[in-house]
Write a protein that holds these residues in place. Structure first.
Motif, PDB file in Angstrom:
ATOM      1  N   VAL A  65       5.340   2.818  -2.367  1.00  0.00           N
ATOM      2  CA  VAL A  65       4.668   1.788  -1.914  1.00  0.00           C
ATOM      3  C   VAL A  65       5.567   0.836  -1.178  1.00  0.00           C
ATOM      4  O   VAL A  65       6.779   0.640  -1.353  1.00  0.00           O
ATOM      5  N   HIS A  66       4.864   0.144  -0.069  1.00  0.00           N
ATOM      6  CA  HIS A  66       5.686  -0.856   0.742  1.00  0.00           C
ATOM      7  C   HIS A  66       4.871  -1.952   1.236  1.00  0.00           C
ATOM      8  O   HIS A  66       3.616  -2.043   1.095  1.00  0.00           O
ATOM      9  N   LEU A  82       3.843   2.798 -11.884  1.00  0.00           N
ATOM     10  CA  LEU A  82       3.797   3.448 -10.582  1.00  0.00           C
ATOM     11  C   LEU A  82       3.150   4.918 -10.638  1.00  0.00           C
ATOM     12  O   LEU A  82       2.223   5.191  -9.851  1.00  0.00           O
ATOM     13  N   ARG A  83       3.483   5.583 -11.646  1.00  0.00           N
ATOM     14  CA  ARG A  83       2.800   6.886 -11.830  1.00  0.00           C
ATOM     15  C   ARG A  83       1.301   6.875 -11.969  1.00  0.00           C
ATOM     16  O   ARG A  83       0.429   7.553 -11.549  1.00  0.00           O
ATOM     17  N   ALA A  84       1.009   6.005 -12.693  1.00  0.00           N
ATOM     18  CA  ALA A  84      -0.435   5.699 -13.004  1.00  0.00           C
ATOM     19  C   ALA A  84      -1.109   5.388 -11.762  1.00  0.00           C
ATOM     20  O   ALA A  84      -2.261   5.863 -11.573  1.00  0.00           O
ATOM     21  N   PHE A  85      -0.540   4.254 -10.986  1.00  0.00           N
ATOM     22  CA  PHE A  85      -1.170   4.006  -9.522  1.00  0.00           C
ATOM     23  C   PHE A  85      -1.291   5.158  -8.843  1.00  0.00           C
ATOM     24  O   PHE A  85      -2.245   5.367  -7.878  1.00  0.00           O
ATOM     25  N   HIS A  86      -0.236   6.109  -8.706  1.00  0.00           N
ATOM     26  CA  HIS A  86      -0.121   7.353  -7.924  1.00  0.00           C
ATOM     27  C   HIS A  86      -1.549   8.358  -8.391  1.00  0.00           C
ATOM     28  O   HIS A  86      -2.098   8.541  -7.443  1.00  0.00           O
ATOM     29  N   ARG A  87      -1.537   8.213  -9.689  1.00  0.00           N
ATOM     30  CA  ARG A  87      -2.596   9.338 -10.276  1.00  0.00           C
ATOM     31  C   ARG A  87      -4.258   8.668  -9.903  1.00  0.00           C
ATOM     32  O   ARG A  87      -5.035   9.425  -9.395  1.00  0.00           O
ATOM     33  N   ALA A  88      -4.115   7.451  -9.823  1.00  0.00           N
ATOM     34  CA  ALA A  88      -5.568   6.744  -9.498  1.00  0.00           C
ATOM     35  C   ALA A  88      -5.762   6.758  -7.904  1.00  0.00           C
ATOM     36  O   ALA A  88      -6.811   6.957  -7.655  1.00  0.00           O
ATOM     37  N   ALA A  89      -4.651   6.757  -7.089  1.00  0.00           N
ATOM     38  CA  ALA A  89      -4.733   6.774  -5.755  1.00  0.00           C
ATOM     39  C   ALA A  89      -5.307   8.383  -5.356  1.00  0.00           C
ATOM     40  O   ALA A  89      -6.131   8.637  -4.597  1.00  0.00           O
ATOM     41  N   VAL A  90      -4.640   9.245  -5.899  1.00  0.00           N
ATOM     42  CA  VAL A  90      -4.995  10.741  -5.980  1.00  0.00           C
ATOM     43  C   VAL A  90      -6.536  10.827  -6.008  1.00  0.00           C
ATOM     44  O   VAL A  90      -7.128  11.398  -5.251  1.00  0.00           O
ATOM     45  N   ALA A  91      -6.763  10.237  -7.190  1.00  0.00           N
ATOM     46  CA  ALA A  91      -8.331  10.543  -7.473  1.00  0.00           C
ATOM     47  C   ALA A  91      -9.246   9.775  -6.600  1.00  0.00           C
ATOM     48  O   ALA A  91     -10.342  10.300  -6.477  1.00  0.00           O
ATOM     49  N   HIS A 101       0.742  -1.274   0.053  1.00  0.00           N
ATOM     50  CA  HIS A 101      -0.006  -0.074  -0.075  1.00  0.00           C
ATOM     51  C   HIS A 101       0.992   1.275  -0.023  1.00  0.00           C
ATOM     52  O   HIS A 101       2.074   1.132   0.164  1.00  0.00           O
ATOM     53  N   VAL A 102       0.147   2.357  -0.233  1.00  0.00           N
ATOM     54  CA  VAL A 102       0.966   3.641   0.016  1.00  0.00           C
ATOM     55  C   VAL A 102       0.232   4.675   0.861  1.00  0.00           C
ATOM     56  O   VAL A 102      -0.851   4.558   1.052  1.00  0.00           O
ATOM     57  N   HIS A 103       0.984   5.799   1.115  1.00  0.00           N
ATOM     58  CA  HIS A 103       0.307   6.765   2.114  1.00  0.00           C
ATOM     59  C   HIS A 103       0.485   8.184   1.132  1.00  0.00           C
ATOM     60  O   HIS A 103       1.786   8.188   0.569  1.00  0.00           O
ATOM     61  N   LEU A 104      -0.420   9.015   1.106  1.00  0.00           N
ATOM     62  CA  LEU A 104      -0.385  10.025   0.206  1.00  0.00           C
ATOM     63  C   LEU A 104      -0.056  11.348   1.083  1.00  0.00           C
ATOM     64  O   LEU A 104       0.556  12.242   0.168  1.00  0.00           O
ATOM     65  N   GLN A 106       9.817  -4.451   1.085  1.00  0.00           N
ATOM     66  CA  GLN A 106       9.906  -4.147  -0.391  1.00  0.00           C
ATOM     67  C   GLN A 106       9.188  -2.587  -0.519  1.00  0.00           C
ATOM     68  O   GLN A 106       8.212  -2.366  -0.055  1.00  0.00           O
ATOM     69  N   THR A 107      10.121  -1.877  -1.362  1.00  0.00           N
ATOM     70  CA  THR A 107       9.479  -0.475  -1.448  1.00  0.00           C
ATOM     71  C   THR A 107       9.454  -0.214  -3.161  1.00  0.00           C
ATOM     72  O   THR A 107      10.459  -0.762  -3.943  1.00  0.00           O
TER      73      THR A 107
END
Length: 239
Positions: free
Chosen positions: A76-77, A156-165, A32-35, A51-52
């Motif tokens: 992501v960790h 990874l950038r696409a995942f970040h964008r999806a998480a932000v949305a 998971h990730v923290h924003l 793992q990161t």
């Protein structure tokens, strides 16, 4: 006497990493990730790894008793279990991860559907449900890891964008939690420093001790069995 938070308005919990093997044969927790929050692991026993996935690429960092590892928002960790890994987690901005700052690496179709994400991310009550949630996060994580290993950061950038949305509609609800926790703790230190510079030590009359016992001694966390604490915020505000 006022309630007051842990130093810096942090959250604290204890984890025993899951020992269930995922589809890649690795035992451990849910990636998971923290924003908005930095997280720290203080390793108190056993052996394992984290793992990161980050702007620095993919890494696996060994964890053993005495090691402290921390990662910035966006990292992501995935906690990996080798032998009895036990970790005390220090979390910036107490309350924000519980309010939705933590986002699982579920597959893109789940991330794109808030209702499907909420159902998949719901707090589990059984080993089976916790394992299903972990396995779904690993399923979305593995392609991100392989892309980074191949030098491609775009997934990874696409995942970040999806998480932000996914979390953007929740941020207005996070701000009061942050203001009452981490921000207030920093402001209170500033007020104390100013008072001391003026020769005023009246805040020392409000000294005292607080004790917290586990509010959930053996719950299901993202990475393992989790002992949680309810830590009070400074409800009285700056004095």
């Amino acid at each position: 006497m006022n309630d007051f938070p842990l130093p810096g308005g942090i959250g604290v919990s204890h984890l025993r990493a899951y020992d269930w093997a995922a589809e890649d044969g690795v035992c451990g927790g849910s990636p998971h990730v923290h924003l908005a929050c930095t997280e720290a692991y203080v390793v108190t026993g056993g052996r394992g790894a984290v793992q990161t996935l980050s702007g620095d690429g993919y890494a696996e960092t060994p964890l053993s008793a005495g090691v402290i590892a921390w990662f910035a928002p966006g990292t992501v960790h995935r906690m990996v279990q080798d032998d009895g890994l036990r970790v005390t987690v220090l979390m910036q901005n107490s309350g924000l991860p519980e309010a939705g700052d933590a986002v699982f690496t579920f597959p893109p179709d789940v991330l794109a559907d808030p209702a499907a994400y909420a159902e998949a991310a719901a707090l589990p009550k059984t080993d089976h449900a916790a394992r299903q949630r972990r396995d779904l996060a690993v399923r979305g994580y593995l392609p991100l890891r392989e892309a980074l290993r191949d030098g491609d950061p775009e997934p990874l950038r696409a995942f970040h964008r999806a998480a932000v949305a996914l979390v953007a509609p929740k941020v207005a609800e996070w701000i009061p939690r942050w203001q009452a926790g981490a921000l207030r703790a920093a402001e209170l230190t500033g007020a104390h420093l100013k008072a001391l510079a003026d020769g005023d030590g009246s805040h020392l009359d409000r000294s005292g001790l607080r004790v917290a016992t586990p509010s959930n001694p053996d719950g299901y966390g993202m990475c393992g069995r989790r002992t949680e604490y309810d830590i009070p915020l400074d409800q009285e505000g700056l004095q």
